[in-house]
Scaffold this motif. Structure first.
Motif, PDB file in Angstrom:
ATOM      1  N   ALA A 323      39.440  64.610 108.694  1.00 51.66           N
ATOM      2  CA  ALA A 323      40.670  64.503 107.782  1.00 51.66           C
ATOM      3  C   ALA A 323      41.824  65.488 108.319  1.00 51.66           C
ATOM      4  O   ALA A 323      42.867  64.962 108.311  1.00 51.66           O
ATOM      5  CB  ALA A 323      40.180  65.304 106.451  1.00 51.66           C
ATOM      6  N   ILE A 324      41.677  66.513 108.873  1.00 52.80           N
ATOM      7  CA  ILE A 324      42.724  67.348 109.396  1.00 52.80           C
ATOM      8  C   ILE A 324      43.233  66.871 110.735  1.00 52.80           C
ATOM      9  O   ILE A 324      44.467  66.517 110.787  1.00 52.80           O
ATOM     10  CB  ILE A 324      42.106  68.826 109.853  1.00 52.80           C
ATOM     11  CG1 ILE A 324      41.886  69.676 108.652  1.00 52.80           C
ATOM     12  CG2 ILE A 324      43.258  69.494 110.701  1.00 52.80           C
ATOM     13  CD1 ILE A 324      41.021  71.020 108.796  1.00 52.80           C
ATOM     14  N   ILE A 325      42.432  66.219 111.775  1.00 57.45           N
ATOM     15  CA  ILE A 325      42.857  65.796 112.828  1.00 57.45           C
ATOM     16  C   ILE A 325      43.678  64.539 112.445  1.00 57.45           C
ATOM     17  O   ILE A 325      44.839  64.201 113.072  1.00 57.45           O
ATOM     18  CB  ILE A 325      41.796  65.151 113.639  1.00 57.45           C
ATOM     19  CG1 ILE A 325      40.851  66.461 114.439  1.00 57.45           C
ATOM     20  CG2 ILE A 325      42.150  64.372 114.815  1.00 57.45           C
ATOM     21  CD1 ILE A 325      39.656  66.196 115.003  1.00 57.45           C
ATOM     22  N   GLY A 326      43.025  63.656 111.569  1.00 54.06           N
ATOM     23  CA  GLY A 326      44.048  62.304 111.197  1.00 54.06           C
ATOM     24  C   GLY A 326      45.104  62.737 110.573  1.00 54.06           C
ATOM     25  O   GLY A 326      46.311  61.954 110.769  1.00 54.06           O
ATOM     26  N   GLY A 327      45.063  63.868 109.765  1.00 57.17           N
ATOM     27  CA  GLY A 327      46.506  63.983 109.051  1.00 57.17           C
ATOM     28  C   GLY A 327      47.472  64.600 109.781  1.00 57.17           C
ATOM     29  O   GLY A 327      48.673  64.123 109.548  1.00 57.17           O
ATOM     30  N   LEU A 328      47.145  65.498 110.960  1.00 60.12           N
ATOM     31  CA  LEU A 328      48.263  65.993 111.814  1.00 60.12           C
ATOM     32  C   LEU A 328      48.679  64.803 112.728  1.00 60.12           C
ATOM     33  O   LEU A 328      49.972  64.767 112.956  1.00 60.12           O
ATOM     34  CB  LEU A 328      47.324  66.896 112.476  1.00 60.12           C
ATOM     35  CG  LEU A 328      47.007  68.157 111.846  1.00 60.12           C
ATOM     36  CD1 LEU A 328      46.456  69.232 112.877  1.00 60.12           C
ATOM     37  CD2 LEU A 328      48.258  68.825 111.280  1.00 60.12           C
ATOM     38  N   ALA A 329      47.696  64.115 113.000  1.00 60.39           N
ATOM     39  CA  ALA A 329      48.195  62.732 113.828  1.00 60.39           C
ATOM     40  C   ALA A 329      49.314  62.119 112.995  1.00 60.39           C
ATOM     41  O   ALA A 329      50.372  61.331 113.597  1.00 60.39           O
ATOM     42  CB  ALA A 329      47.098  61.824 114.194  1.00 60.39           C
ATOM     43  N   GLY A 330      49.014  61.835 111.635  1.00 58.16           N
ATOM     44  CA  GLY A 330      50.037  61.092 110.856  1.00 58.16           C
ATOM     45  C   GLY A 330      51.638  61.560 110.799  1.00 58.16           C
ATOM     46  O   GLY A 330      52.473  60.964 111.003  1.00 58.16           O
ATOM     47  N   ILE A 331      51.747  63.107 110.992  1.00 55.38           N
ATOM     48  CA  ILE A 331      53.071  63.783 111.289  1.00 55.38           C
ATOM     49  C   ILE A 331      53.165  63.675 112.349  1.00 55.38           C
ATOM     50  O   ILE A 331      54.502  63.350 112.757  1.00 55.38           O
ATOM     51  CB  ILE A 331      52.733  65.191 110.421  1.00 55.38           C
ATOM     52  CG1 ILE A 331      52.296  65.096 109.160  1.00 55.38           C
ATOM     53  CG2 ILE A 331      54.015  66.076 110.879  1.00 55.38           C
ATOM     54  CD1 ILE A 331      51.992  66.597 108.696  1.00 55.38           C
ATOM     55  N   LEU A 332      52.492  63.739 113.356  1.00 55.18           N
ATOM     56  CA  LEU A 332      52.942  63.711 114.859  1.00 55.18           C
ATOM     57  C   LEU A 332      53.651  62.268 115.137  1.00 55.18           C
ATOM     58  O   LEU A 332      54.333  62.520 116.061  1.00 55.18           O
ATOM     59  CB  LEU A 332      51.530  64.177 115.667  1.00 55.18           C
ATOM     60  CG  LEU A 332      51.870  64.027 117.284  1.00 55.18           C
ATOM     61  CD1 LEU A 332      52.765  65.041 117.715  1.00 55.18           C
ATOM     62  CD2 LEU A 332      50.450  64.347 117.926  1.00 55.18           C
ATOM     63  N   VAL A 333      52.893  61.180 114.927  1.00 50.15           N
ATOM     64  CA  VAL A 333      53.487  60.060 115.291  1.00 50.15           C
ATOM     65  C   VAL A 333      54.685  59.809 114.785  1.00 50.15           C
ATOM     66  O   VAL A 333      55.725  59.116 115.530  1.00 50.15           O
ATOM     67  CB  VAL A 333      52.531  59.046 114.568  1.00 50.15           C
ATOM     68  CG1 VAL A 333      52.500  58.844 113.329  1.00 50.15           C
ATOM     69  CG2 VAL A 333      52.822  57.628 115.395  1.00 50.15           C
ATOM     70  N   VAL A 334      55.121  60.245 113.818  1.00 46.12           N
ATOM     71  CA  VAL A 334      56.532  60.363 113.213  1.00 46.12           C
ATOM     72  C   VAL A 334      57.552  60.971 114.065  1.00 46.12           C
ATOM     73  O   VAL A 334      58.498  60.524 114.560  1.00 46.12           O
ATOM     74  CB  VAL A 334      56.905  60.669 111.560  1.00 46.12           C
ATOM     75  CG1 VAL A 334      58.322  60.484 111.272  1.00 46.12           C
ATOM     76  CG2 VAL A 334      55.881  59.940 110.847  1.00 46.12           C
ATOM     77  N   VAL A 335      57.179  62.121 114.124  1.00 50.80           N
ATOM     78  CA  VAL A 335      57.735  63.103 115.114  1.00 50.80           C
ATOM     79  C   VAL A 335      57.819  62.395 116.633  1.00 50.80           C
ATOM     80  O   VAL A 335      59.000  62.455 117.375  1.00 50.80           O
ATOM     81  CB  VAL A 335      57.359  64.525 115.184  1.00 50.80           C
ATOM     82  CG1 VAL A 335      58.012  65.473 116.097  1.00 50.80           C
ATOM     83  CG2 VAL A 335      57.397  65.256 113.902  1.00 50.80           C
TER      84      VAL A 335
END
Length: 448
Positions: A323-335
């Motif tokens: 969940a943490i890895i996926g969530g951070l990736a969701g923010i990272l992709v926008v950046v």
């Protein structure tokens, strides 16, 4: 009469049951069915079914890429996704599979089994070789198809066919050998269970170099360097493609166990789903806060980013880690999308570089932190993270260098980009002589 019928049934049922058991036993003896054969059969069916799911992801990529691009290029997008699988299947069968899984030569590349003329006994497979080839073929096709989205709407079709073939021929198989074929990364203990780096980052880094050398679409940037958004023609198609990819990922990750008897299948599926869900959730929340409205395209890419990121560690982390890895990736992709678009001035219509390259590398590194066995956060020290870093860095160097050589050669020979007139007209007509929406009146979307 009723009593006679009841007695008859009472007699018939046990006799029928015994006869059935005897029949099953006799068939089992005749075919010499053993527990090992049953396990092999289960594994074989599992691998093939999950391979078919991964194959269906080609449709998902086609819909995502078509939806995020303009209608005048939809046929071209579909054609590319069809042909990278068709071309890649043949090339990988003839050469790529041997380079990837043939007998190791110095930890760099396989050197045996071309045209599948080897038993590949050194792999120790529990399934038929052809089933393993099928599973690996759909993975190779995934790496190749990632590139098409980033280079959409301005690439020559012949150029696409050439670089798609080369990726399946040598670029992808070499990285695959390092990590999965007995190469130097596997000997170091590198963990990339289903291909965050091996599949997705290879495709993402090839897309980075290709899009950079190709240049942006006409009208993407103004004369003073400002970004001019070019919206895709169907967010509905893009959403459908995302759902198809999410569905196919349940073959991609759990199928990489290569065994239907593996008890971790459920764990892997849950981790995969949680990462995707958290990627979508946090991408939505982040864009909502940043832009004052939840962005649909970024949320779709957030789900894909979570899927890409968890692919490396789906069998190594717990649900919290996923969940943490996926969530951070969701923010990272926008950046990452904003950085590549606005700072690097690289035009990627679908965000493939960010989703697959950046988030693939990120997810691979996170294994070094969140892996239950050897991760830094679970008392394993820094060693696994450094191994993961070595895998990410070496894959980046190999892929970008070989991709640069490949695209540079294509550029000076057959050419990489269509003419300005063809781009404005649309690749459907210019390259294929047909439009995707022939009953509709197409308006020019060229930005002057």
């Amino acid at each position: 009469m009723n009593r006679l019928i009841k007695n008859y049934k009472a007699f018939l049922i046990p006799v029928g049951t015994i006869a059935t058991l005897l029949l099953v036993t006799s068939i089992a003896k005749a075919d010499q069915v053993t527990p090992d054969k049953v396990a092999t059969a289960v594994d074989n069916v599992w691998v093939l079914v999950t391979a078919f799911l991964v194959f269906f992801m080609q449709a998902g990529f086609a819909m995502v890429e078509a939806g995020f691009t303009r209608a005048k290029n939809a046929s071209n997008i579909v054609m590319k996704n069809l042909m990278d699988f068709a071309i890649g299947s043949v090339i990988f069968w003839l050469f790529g599979f041997a380079f990837m899984f043939g007998k190791d030569a110095g930890g760099f590349i396989g050197t045996s089994g071309f045209f599948l003329n080897d038993s590949f006994k050194h792999l120790g497979l529990s399934i038929p070789l052809t089933s393993f080839l099928m599973f690996q073929t759909v993975f190779a096709a995934t790496a190749a198809t990632i590139v098409s989205g980033a280079m959409a709407e301005r690439t020559k079709f012949i150029a696409y066919c050439i670089y798609s073939a080369v990726i399946s021929f040598i670029i992808y198989p070499v990285v695959g050998h390092w990590a999965w074929g007995g190469g130097w990364l596997s000997k170091l203990g590198f963990i990339d269970f289903a291909g965050s780096t091996v599949v997705h980052s290879v495709g993402g880094w090839c897309a980075l170099i290709g899009a950079a050398l190709l240049g942006p679409r006409i009208g993407k940037y103004t004369k003073d360097g400002k970004v001019n958004a070019i919206p895709g023609h169907s967010i509905t198609l893009a959403a459908l493609g995302t759902f198809i990819l999410w569905f196919g990922w349940f073959g991609f990750n759990p199928g990489s166990t290569l065994s239907g008897m593996n008890e971790k299948i459920g764990d892997i599926a849950v981790n995969t789903n949680l990462a995707a869900a958290m990627g979508a959730n946090l991408a939505m929340i982040y864009t909502w806060l940043k832009y004052k409205k939840p962005d649909v395209s970024m949320t779709l890419n957030g789900a894909l980013a979570g899927l890409v990121a968890i692919t490396a560690g789906c069998a190594s982390v717990n649900p919290w880690g996923a969940a943490i890895i996926g969530g951070l990736a969701g923010i990272l992709v926008v950046v990452a999308v904003e950085f590549i678009d606005k700072k690097l001035k690289i035009d990627d219509p679908v965000g493939a570089i960010s989703v697959h390259g950046v988030c693939g590398a990120f997810g691979t590194l996170m294994v070094g932190l969140f892996a239950l066995d050897g991760g830094l956060f679970y008392g394993g020290g820094i060693k696994q993270f450094l191994v993961q870093l070595a895998g990410v860095a070496s894959t980046f160097v190999w892929t970008t260098v070989t991709a640069f050589i490949l695209f540079a050669i294509i550029k000076i020979t057959v050419g990489l980009r269509v003419s300005e007139e063809e781009e404005i007209e649309g690749l459907d007509v210019a390259e294929h002589g047909a439009t995707a929406y022939s009953d509709f009146v197409m308006k020019s979307q060229a930005v002057k």
